[in-house]
Design a protein around this motif. Structure first.
Motif, PDB file in Angstrom:
ATOM      1  N   LYS A   1       0.247  -6.859   1.642  1.00 46.47           N
ATOM      2  CA  LYS A   1      -1.194  -7.044   1.793  1.00 46.47           C
ATOM      3  C   LYS A   1      -1.467  -7.640   3.160  1.00 46.47           C
ATOM      4  O   LYS A   1      -0.879  -8.668   3.511  1.00 46.47           O
ATOM      5  CB  LYS A   1      -1.747  -7.962   0.700  1.00 46.47           C
TER       6      LYS A   1
ATOM      7  N   ASN B   1      -5.725   4.040  -2.570  1.00 50.25           N
ATOM      8  CA  ASN B   1      -5.298   2.662  -2.357  1.00 50.25           C
ATOM      9  C   ASN B   1      -3.932   2.441  -2.994  1.00 50.25           C
ATOM     10  O   ASN B   1      -3.680   2.873  -4.118  1.00 50.25           O
ATOM     11  CB  ASN B   1      -6.307   1.684  -2.955  1.00 50.25           C
TER      12      ASN B   1
ATOM     13  N   GLU C   1      -3.317  -2.693   0.926  1.00 48.95           N
ATOM     14  CA  GLU C   1      -4.483  -3.565   0.779  1.00 48.95           C
ATOM     15  C   GLU C   1      -4.792  -4.279   2.099  1.00 48.95           C
ATOM     16  O   GLU C   1      -3.904  -4.818   2.760  1.00 48.95           O
ATOM     17  CB  GLU C   1      -4.234  -4.594  -0.323  1.00 48.95           C
ATOM     18  N   GLY C   2      -6.063  -4.263   2.469  1.00 47.38           N
ATOM     19  CA  GLY C   2      -6.497  -4.947   3.678  1.00 47.38           C
ATOM     20  C   GLY C   2      -6.365  -4.148   4.952  1.00 47.38           C
ATOM     21  O   GLY C   2      -6.742  -4.622   6.033  1.00 47.38           O
TER      22      GLY C   2
END
Length: 231
Positions: free
Chosen positions: A226, A220, A57-58
Motif C-alpha cells: 500500500k 484494484n 492501493e494508493g
C-alpha cells in the motif's frame, strides 16, 4: 518453441528505455538525455493478452505504450551494424507506472524500481517474428482506455533508434536470448488507469495493418503493498 518466441516465460530481463521521444520529455518537464537511459523491470511484471492489470492501493497508475524488441541471441558490445543479427522479433508492451509513488521517491533521490515493478505492470502482446516487420523504425503504436485513444505515435520519432539502443545496452550488460528492450513511449503518458477500465492497444504498420495487440481490464489489487506518501 524457442526461448525468444516464448520470451514472457523464459526471458531474464526487461530493459526499459526512458525519455526516447521528444514530446514525452516535454510533457513531463524533463531534460533530454545525452545518451540512451534505461531502467529494469522484473519479468514477473509481464501480463499476457487478456489479463487483468492490478492497481495497488494508493497508486495513481499511468500507461506508457511502447514497441518491444525481443533479443534472439546472447551478445555483448554489439556493433550498431550487426544489430539485426541479435533481434528475434518484436512485441507491443505497456510500461505501467505508479506515477505518484515514482515522483515521491525521485524527489528524495531514492531508487524507483518499485514504482515500475509491480506484478502485472508490463502488459505484453504476442511475439511477432522480425520477418513480419520490414521496418521497425516506422511502426504505429497506440493505446485506448474505455475506447478513448490516449496515445498514438510512430517509432520513427525515437531519439535513439533500435541499432543504437542495442549497441548502448549491450555495452553495459550482456543481452541474452529472450530479453526484451522497451524502446520508450510517445506523448500522452500521463493518462490515469483506474478500477473497471478496459484497455486496448495496438501495433500497426504505416498502412494500418494490425501486427500485434493487447486487450484487458484493470482492477484494484486486494492485499499487497500500500502506498501512503510520508511527510
Amino acid at each position: 518453441m524457442s526461448v525468444a518466441q516464448d520470451f514472457v516465460k523464459y526471458g531474464k530481463k526487461i530493459i526499459a528505455i526512458g525519455r526516447n521521444y521528444d514530446a514525452h520529455i516535454k510533457e513531463l518537464g524533463n531534460p533530454p538525455n545525452a545518451e540512451p537511459w534505461f531502467f529494469l523491470k522484473p519479468t514477473t511484471a509481464y501480463l499476457r493478452n487478456g489479463g487483468t492489470i492490478l492497481i495497488p492501493e494508493g497508486v495513481q497508475m499511468h500507461h506508457e505504450i511502447e514497441l518491444g524488441v525481443v533479443i534472439g541471441k546472447e551478445g555483448r558490445d554489439i556493433p550498431k551494424e550487426d544489430w539485426e543479427q541479435y533481434v528475434a522479433g518484436y512485441a507491443l508492451g505497456i510500461d505501467l507506472t505508479a506515477r505518484n509513488f515514482q515522483q515521491y521517491v525521485k524527489a528524495k533521490s531514492l531508487p524507483w524500481t518499485s514504482a515500475k515493478g509491480f506484478d502485472t505492470f508490463c502488459p505484453i502482446s504476442e511475439f511477432v517474428p522480425k520477418e513480419e516487420i520490414s521496418d521497425p523504425m516506422n511502426l504505429v503504436i497506440w493505446i485506448k482506455v474505455n475506447d478513448q485513444e490516449r496515445q498514438r505515435g510512430n517509432t520513427s520519432k525515437m531519439i535513439y533508434d533500435i541499432p543504437e539502443l542495442i549497441r548502448h545496452c549491450s555495452s553495459i550488460m550482456t543481452l541474452q536470448e529472450g530479453d526484451l528492450i522497451l524502446t520508450g513511449t510517445p506523448e500522452g503518458a500521463l493518462g490515469l488507469i483506474v478500477h473497471g477500465d478496459n484497455i486496448t492497444a495496438g501495433l500497426e504498420s504505416p498502412e494500418g495493418k494490425l501486427l500485434a495487440s493487447w486487450n484487458g481490464d484493470a482492477a484494484n489489487r486486494i492485499g499487497g503493498y500500500k502506498f501512503a506518501q510520508q511527510v
